[in-house]
Scaffold this motif. Structure first.
Motif, PDB file in Angstrom:
ATOM      1  N   GLU A   1      -5.418  -7.785   2.203  1.00  0.00           N
ATOM      2  CA  GLU A   1      -5.740  -6.909   3.332  1.00  0.00           C
ATOM      3  C   GLU A   1      -7.191  -6.462   3.278  1.00  0.00           C
ATOM      4  N   ASP A   2      -7.684  -6.163   2.075  1.00  0.00           N
ATOM      5  CA  ASP A   2      -9.082  -5.747   1.952  1.00  0.00           C
ATOM      6  C   ASP A   2     -10.031  -6.892   2.295  1.00  0.00           C
TER       7      ASP A   2
ATOM      8  N   PRO B   1      -9.451  -7.501   6.703  1.00  0.00           N
ATOM      9  CA  PRO B   1      -8.967  -6.269   7.353  1.00  0.00           C
ATOM     10  C   PRO B   1      -8.670  -6.449   8.831  1.00  0.00           C
TER      11      PRO B   1
ATOM     12  N   GLU C   1      -2.635  -5.857  -1.184  1.00  0.00           N
ATOM     13  CA  GLU C   1      -3.777  -5.006  -0.847  1.00  0.00           C
ATOM     14  C   GLU C   1      -5.089  -5.773  -0.969  1.00  0.00           C
TER      15      GLU C   1
ATOM     16  N   ARG D   1       0.818  -1.208   0.000  1.00  0.00           N
ATOM     17  CA  ARG D   1       0.000   0.000   0.000  1.00  0.00           C
ATOM     18  C   ARG D   1       0.852   1.258   0.000  1.00  0.00           C
TER      19      ARG D   1
ATOM     20  N   SER E   1      -2.573  -2.123  -5.909  1.00  0.00           N
ATOM     21  CA  SER E   1      -3.904  -1.630  -6.278  1.00  0.00           C
ATOM     22  C   SER E   1      -3.870  -0.659  -7.440  1.00  0.00           C
TER      23      SER E   1
END
Length: 799
Positions: A412-413, A416, A409, A347, A714
């Motif tokens: 992680e999304d 979370p 990412e 990120r 991303s």
């Protein structure tokens, strides 16, 4: 390592006694390895890892790349055959202790003045992680004829105790008061600052299992003998884990009642004149169940068919359905923290030293697997043994339990709650406990070319019998050897067929690739490398097991374990609890260093210099010499059979590989950068194995190639993609049987071997770049692979 920094030693003593139809074997092994720290490889970390006080130590000296290791293992085996009844008995016991020490960085302390206006970072003592693993296990096996069948009964029990001590960080508020006392007079560093204590994590794993298998060929069909296998058993396991930082301990117990049946049916046969005009057709059916105390009843079944239209050309298809529960270790390992772990943050395009949690996840669910495999095998019509093999494999699984993937990412999304960041977005901590993917799909094609032969000499020179036409016409070989064996590891084939296959397998001279076309499909699968093609290293390991008198059950069990361990990535969740415990590191989860060491020992790396015929110590070499016939004695200087060679080249192409992270998405295309692995998934990979052996000299070359890949971010501002270059590495083994070369029948050089090894001969290392062309700190080549080129010498003496 060629670059220095650490060393490894191994001493192994084996005693073998053969008498009165029995074999008694004792083996003791001690292994050591010194520590390697980041400063010895010039590793650079983020600015926040450096001290502010002049004279403090280099933080790289407090982080280890390779842990210090000290291990001791003792094994005893006894086997005896009762010729009057045709029965056999085997007993074994093993005890092992392994200690490791690794460094997780220095204890960092921030010092401030009484008003809190100034902050300085200084270092205390290095934070150590100390781990000790003790294990003990025993097993027995009994086999005897039972009418037209063969009965095999096995039982085993084991205990593994793993304990970790993890140094705590200091209490910063107390240190401020003790160190400054109202001033900023910091003329000396706080290097002698002692850690306030340590946390502990401990797990004990108990296992016990018993199983009965009945194999036989009770019915002769027009096309050959019908093969039947029945099995039933009970497995019990328990894990007890505790963590001083947890308010509750984990206690998980699992009992499994299992049973299954396998049927091998020859349908047509050219040799038996049973509808031979359409070629040889055979069918294999398998079904089984596992009733788990914590997951209920799970089922597995498979169906396979093989068609051989002409000699030396074979086509096969197999479908497998399997339900599998996550291991108790995946469910109940203690949760442990690792400090100062370098992690690349997609990120922010930065590398941070973060705290990671590892351990078990009790929320995992059962997995369903549905696999197709299509295979073609052709012995080319040229002089020598040249074979072309093509496999198409399609895998589909749901609710897949897996270790935590690379933190992209997308991951992680999707999870979370597994990630902790500061208010400014800096990555602070990751919960890396296992998780469940909703679905995975993969398609691949694997193409392999295998060559083996002799330069001068002939088959009779080697001491092994040549295959003849009569051997090919035996009904049992025709009816059953071609059946795709997709049975469970708990039993496959009948003993007569297994012995016939074993004789054919072991008759091939050492150093040559045996004819594998008659092997059961499942056994052939165990001999395949990560690329899905036959791995000569694994073949030689199978020879060490199958050609030294070990019973079929032991060989099947070892092969199944080896297949799981040597897969890429390794299928650790399918290993026994005891073996998984041996792989756990200081954090209670799988230690990559320990895994690499076990894969080196089990998967052939480091043993290729034993080609041909020098099995691992453990009595194998002595027993090999006692068998008579079959494989020649590698120390027999009178074996002038000419030079022998083999070459195996395989190439795999990934056609599809997707991961549905959770219901509703995201869907990751691993061939288009949506990878769950740190280095992405290359579309192409290749493996090369070759060897040449002549009159006591031997050389073996192994090579592997992994294509380039991408791991995508991303695309938002601050994010980046990672581009991973392709990589080719080669391992070289050279050995000399001194007694044979010097023509010595007595003295020290008799039955003595000297082997030289060089892993990663050209010192190749993975290169990773971000979108700006820079290498992130956590992907430094020497951090990814601190060993690089590795050289060693092995000395072996048989008395």
């Amino acid at each position: 390592p060629w670059d220095g920094g650490y060393f490894r030693t191994e001493q192994e003593f084996t005693l073998l006694k053969l008498a009165s139809g029995g074999r008694l074997n004792f083996n003791v092994e001690r292994s050591t390895r010194s520590i390697l720290t980041e400063d010895e490889r010039g590793i650079v970390q983020a600015d926040g890892s450096r001290p502010d006080v002049t004279g403090d130590p280099d933080p790289a000296t407090g982080r280890s790349l390779v842990a210090d290791l000290n291990g001791l293992e003792a094994t005893a085996n006894y086997a005896k055959a009762f010729q009057e009844s045709g029965a056999s008995l085997s007993l074994s016991a093993n005890v092992e202790r392994q200690d490791t020490l690794s460094l997780s960085g220095f204890d960092s302390v921030f010092l401030t003045d009484p008003a809190g206006n100034t902050a300085l970072r200084t270092f205390g003592a290095p934070l150590e992680v100390r781990n000790r693993t003790d294990s003990a296990n025993g097993s027995l096996g009994y086999t005897r004829p039972l009418g037209d069948f063969q009965l095999t009964v096995t039982a085993n029990a084991g205990l593994t105790d793993a304990a970790s001590e993890i140094d705590q960080r200091s209490d910063t508020s107390n240190l401020r008061a003790q160190s400054l006392a109202g001033s900023l007079a910091l003329d000396a560093p706080l290097g002698n600052l002692a850690s306030p204590g340590f946390d502990t994590a401990q797990s004990r794993i108990y296992t016990a299992a018993t199983k009965a298998t009945v194999r036989g060929s009770p019915l002769l069909l027009p096309a050959g003998e019908l093969g039947l296998t029945f099995d039933a058993g009970y497995d019990w396991s328990r894990i007890e884990s505790e963590d001083s930082r947890s308010t509750s301990d984990s206690r998980l117990t699992r009992g499994i009642i299992e049973g299954g049946v396998n049927i091998a049916v020859p349908l047509t046969s050219r040799r038996e004149n049973a509808l031979g005009a359409i070629g040889d057709w055979s069918l294999n059916l398998q079904a089984g169940f596992n009733d788990l105390s914590d997951f209920g009843t799970l089922y597995d079944w498979s169906l396979g068919a093989v068609w051989e239209p002409i000699d030396d050309l074979q086509f096969g298809v197999t479908y497998v359905f399997n339900e599998a529960a996550p291991s108790l270790s995946f469910l109940g390992n203690p949760v442990i923290q690792n400090l100062n772990v370098p992690v690349f943050d997609f990120r922010n395009n930065t590398t941070s030293l973060v705290t990671t949690n590892l351990g078990g996840n009790p929320a995992l669910v059962a997995e369903k697997q549905r696999d197709w495999k299509f295979n073609a095998n052709w012995k080319l019509p040229v002089e020598g043994d040249f074979r072309l093999n093509v496999d198409y494999i399609r895998n589909q699984s749901s609710n897949v339990s897996t270790t935590f993937p690379t933190l992209t990412e997308a991951i992680e999304d999707a999870f979370p709650d597994r990630v902790t960041r500061s208010a400014s977005g800096t990555l602070l901590a990751i919960d890396r406990r296992p998780l469940t993917f909703a679905e995975t799909r993969a398609e691949r094609v694997a193409i392999g070319l295998t060559m083996r032969g002799r330069i001068g000499g002939n088959d009779e020179d080697s001491g092994g019998p040549r295959r003849n036409a009569a051997e090919r016409t035996q009904p049992q070989a025709t009816a059953q050897a071609s059946v795709p064996q997709v049975e469970r590891a708990r039993g496959e084939g009948d003993p007569a067929r297994f012995q016939q296959m074993r004789n054919r397998f072991c008759a091939t001279p050492e150093g040559e690739m045996p004819d594998l076309s008659a092997l059961p499909e499942r056994m052939r699968a165990r001999l395949q490398g990560p690329d899905g093609q036959i791995d000569p290293e694994r073949v030689q390991q199978a020879r060490a097991r199958l050609c030294t008198g070990d019973d079929a059950q032991q060989g099947d069990r070892f092969a199944a374990l080896r297949t799981a361990l040597c897969a890429d990535p390794p299928q650790l969740e399918t290993l026994p609890e005891r073996m998984q415990a041996r792989l756990r590191g200081d954090d209670g989860s799988v230690d990559p260093e320990r895994l690499a060491q076990m894969r080196t020992r089990v998967c052939g790396s480091g043993q290729g210099d034993q080609e041909p015929g020098a099995e691992r110590a453990g009595g194998q070499g002595g027993q090999q010499a006692q068998r008579g016939g079959g494989t020649p004695n590698p120390f027999n200087r009178r074996d002038r059979s000419g030079a022998r060679y083999f070459l195996n080249l395989t190439h795999s192409i990934e056609l599809e590989n997707t991961v549905l992270v959770a219901p509703g998405g995201p869907l990751l295309d691993q061939l288009d950068g949506g990878s769950t692995a740190a280095f992405g998934l290359p579309e192409h990979s290749t493996r090369l194995e070759g060897g040449l052996f002549f009159n006591g000299y031997g050389v073996r070359l192994s090579g592997s190639y992994s294509g380039s890949s991408t791991v995508r971010g991303s695309g938002l501002p601050g994010s980046t993609d990672l581009f991973i270059d392709d990589l080719a590495t080669f391992d070289l083994r050279v050995f000399a049987d001194m007694g044979r070369i010097l023509d010595r029948d007595e003295g020290f050089w008799k039955n003595a071997r000297i082997s030289l090894r060089a892993d990663n001969l050209f010192d190749g290392r993975r290169i990773v770049r971000d979108g700006n062309g820079n290498t992130p700190l956590s992907y430094q080549p020497l951090l990814i692979d601190p060993t690089g080129r590795y050289v060693g010498i092995d000395l072996r003496k048989l008395f």
